[in-house]
Design a protein around this motif. Sequence first.
Motif, PDB file in Angstrom:
ATOM      1  N   VAL A 432      86.528  45.123 -47.906  1.00  0.00           N
ATOM      2  CA  VAL A 432      85.596  44.877 -46.804  1.00  0.00           C
ATOM      3  C   VAL A 432      86.332  44.880 -45.469  1.00  0.00           C
ATOM      4  O   VAL A 432      85.947  45.573 -44.523  1.00  0.00           O
ATOM      5  CB  VAL A 432      84.866  43.527 -47.003  1.00  0.00           C
ATOM      6  CG1 VAL A 432      83.907  43.274 -45.839  1.00  0.00           C
ATOM      7  CG2 VAL A 432      84.111  43.512 -48.327  1.00  0.00           C
ATOM      8  N   GLY A 433      87.412  44.116 -45.394  1.00  0.00           N
ATOM      9  CA  GLY A 433      88.176  44.028 -44.151  1.00  0.00           C
ATOM     10  C   GLY A 433      88.736  45.366 -43.725  1.00  0.00           C
ATOM     11  O   GLY A 433      88.707  45.715 -42.531  1.00  0.00           O
ATOM     12  N   VAL A 434      89.239  46.150 -44.689  1.00  0.00           N
ATOM     13  CA  VAL A 434      89.810  47.464 -44.375  1.00  0.00           C
ATOM     14  C   VAL A 434      88.782  48.358 -43.708  1.00  0.00           C
ATOM     15  O   VAL A 434      89.054  49.015 -42.692  1.00  0.00           O
ATOM     16  CB  VAL A 434      90.351  48.137 -45.658  1.00  0.00           C
ATOM     17  CG1 VAL A 434      90.585  49.627 -45.435  1.00  0.00           C
ATOM     18  CG2 VAL A 434      91.644  47.466 -46.091  1.00  0.00           C
ATOM     19  N   ASN A 435      87.580  48.402 -44.240  1.00  0.00           N
ATOM     20  CA  ASN A 435      86.577  49.329 -43.717  1.00  0.00           C
ATOM     21  C   ASN A 435      85.959  48.865 -42.407  1.00  0.00           C
ATOM     22  O   ASN A 435      85.534  49.697 -41.604  1.00  0.00           O
ATOM     23  CB  ASN A 435      85.501  49.576 -44.775  1.00  0.00           C
ATOM     24  CG  ASN A 435      85.980  50.528 -45.856  1.00  0.00           C
ATOM     25  OD1 ASN A 435      85.938  51.737 -45.696  1.00  0.00           O
ATOM     26  ND2 ASN A 435      86.473  49.973 -46.961  1.00  0.00           N
ATOM     27  N   ILE A 436      85.929  47.569 -42.159  1.00  0.00           N
ATOM     28  CA  ILE A 436      85.502  47.086 -40.843  1.00  0.00           C
ATOM     29  C   ILE A 436      86.509  47.520 -39.783  1.00  0.00           C
ATOM     30  O   ILE A 436      86.136  48.059 -38.724  1.00  0.00           O
ATOM     31  CB  ILE A 436      85.355  45.553 -40.850  1.00  0.00           C
ATOM     32  CG1 ILE A 436      84.165  45.136 -41.715  1.00  0.00           C
ATOM     33  CG2 ILE A 436      85.166  45.024 -39.424  1.00  0.00           C
ATOM     34  CD1 ILE A 436      84.034  43.634 -41.898  1.00  0.00           C
ATOM     35  N   LEU A 437      87.783  47.292 -40.054  1.00  0.00           N
ATOM     36  CA  LEU A 437      88.833  47.679 -39.099  1.00  0.00           C
ATOM     37  C   LEU A 437      88.891  49.196 -38.931  1.00  0.00           C
ATOM     38  O   LEU A 437      89.113  49.702 -37.826  1.00  0.00           O
ATOM     39  CB  LEU A 437      90.185  47.148 -39.574  1.00  0.00           C
ATOM     40  CG  LEU A 437      90.341  45.623 -39.586  1.00  0.00           C
ATOM     41  CD1 LEU A 437      91.673  45.220 -40.213  1.00  0.00           C
ATOM     42  CD2 LEU A 437      90.232  45.051 -38.175  1.00  0.00           C
ATOM     43  N   ALA A 438      88.663  49.940 -40.019  1.00  0.00           N
ATOM     44  CA  ALA A 438      88.679  51.401 -39.948  1.00  0.00           C
ATOM     45  C   ALA A 438      87.539  51.930 -39.083  1.00  0.00           C
ATOM     46  O   ALA A 438      87.705  52.924 -38.361  1.00  0.00           O
ATOM     47  CB  ALA A 438      88.583  51.994 -41.354  1.00  0.00           C
ATOM     48  N   ALA A 439      86.378  51.278 -39.141  1.00  0.00           N
ATOM     49  CA  ALA A 439      85.240  51.697 -38.316  1.00  0.00           C
ATOM     50  C   ALA A 439      85.552  51.511 -36.833  1.00  0.00           C
ATOM     51  O   ALA A 439      85.188  52.351 -35.991  1.00  0.00           O
ATOM     52  CB  ALA A 439      83.993  50.900 -38.702  1.00  0.00           C
TER      53      ALA A 439
END
Length: 459
Positions: A432-439
Amino acid sequence: MKTKTKTELMYATMHPWRLFFLVALPGMISMFAMSIYSVFEGAFIGQILGEAAFAAINIAFPLVLINFSLSDLIGVGASVPISIALGKEDYETANNVFSSSILLILITSLFMGTLIFFAANPLARMMGADGSLLDTSVRYLRTFALTSPLTTIFFAMDNYLRISGYVKTSMLINVISNFATVGLLAFFLIALEMDVVGTALAVSISMCACSLVAMIPFVRGKALLKFKRPRIRFSMLKQIFACGSPIFLNNVSGRVTSILMNISLMTLGVIELGEGGGTTAVAVYAVLMYASDLCWPLLYGISDSLAPSIGYNWGAGDYSRVKKIVGCNYIGTAVVGILSTSILFFFPRTLASIFVNAADARLLEISTYAIRIFCVTYLFRWVAVTTQSFFSAIEKPALATIMSVSVAFLLPVLLLGALWSFGLDAIWFNFVGVNILAAVLAAFLLLYVRREINRKEKA
């Protein structure tokens, strides 16, 4: 001047939304067939072979994917300059890159298959396998290694079919491949009572057969791309490797991350769950990946299908049309992302039950809990997938590489360290955290590219 083919006219003139449905829907159907296969594979393994088989495959599969990654490096890397060359009506270059890439894939896959076959034991040990897990993992790896040249070329041929306008043919080959794999899985695991080697054989046989079928239009000379005597130059290799490096680094760094995750799961599983907890934790991670396979292929299917049309119009200098097609891409993947989150959130136990035998109560409970957390990933994952594909399609390998390496390696490893004190929850929340930061990262990079596109339009 050569008359444009039907495929070129479709890329250049068709309304963006009509193009989206004509090109992206078959791509989604192809990937959905892959999802169906993945569900059946996970169900067969979980219900018939059990937790230990899940763990063995999860340990060995990153090495199998690294082998496929080299072919993706060449296949995807060649697709970008081919599409752009076609947009510029430079058919000589397009055909040379196409022919050279086929030769390169065959050579590299033969080398990698040989390496993996003879080094399977130490490689599996490096991944943390021992005892019965080691023996199972080694046999699984060697099965894939024996069929390496024809299995690894499958995805490259799929790209070239779509570039040449064989969108429905590509879809049919993918659907047939995946359903054939399901049939072979049932035969090997149920009728012949094989172990995980049966799953590797099922995938390998169907992919080999479909690779040969995919080559038919090119061998007959009916496709837009033609075979010619390859002239491999350094400048061409540099271009292929530059354009293919984002997907390659994404795959390789993702596999390295998987190795780190497996090691972490083995450690945290024992700490939290006691003896045997490491195997359970790795099995939960495998369940998450199979549940995810219901969703992410659809995102990839949309973006990958539209990439040739984006590259073609970029090469033709029609930047306004590029923006319109990319806009359709983002809207389509956003819808899929929201639907994916909803399905995973409301039916976590149902999904976990597909892959976990009811007798494995602990594995079922932890898997249900992990899926409920993991589902939030898809509210954001579509942004990174679409952005990376867009950057690759317009020959921006540096930006695509930043996205791919950040999502597959840098952000997961950083968050793994930052969340370590949360135990196994650190793994489930990591996605979850990875994809929030990636966005967030994607938004900044898109602003930069948009300014460049605006300058090109004015010029």
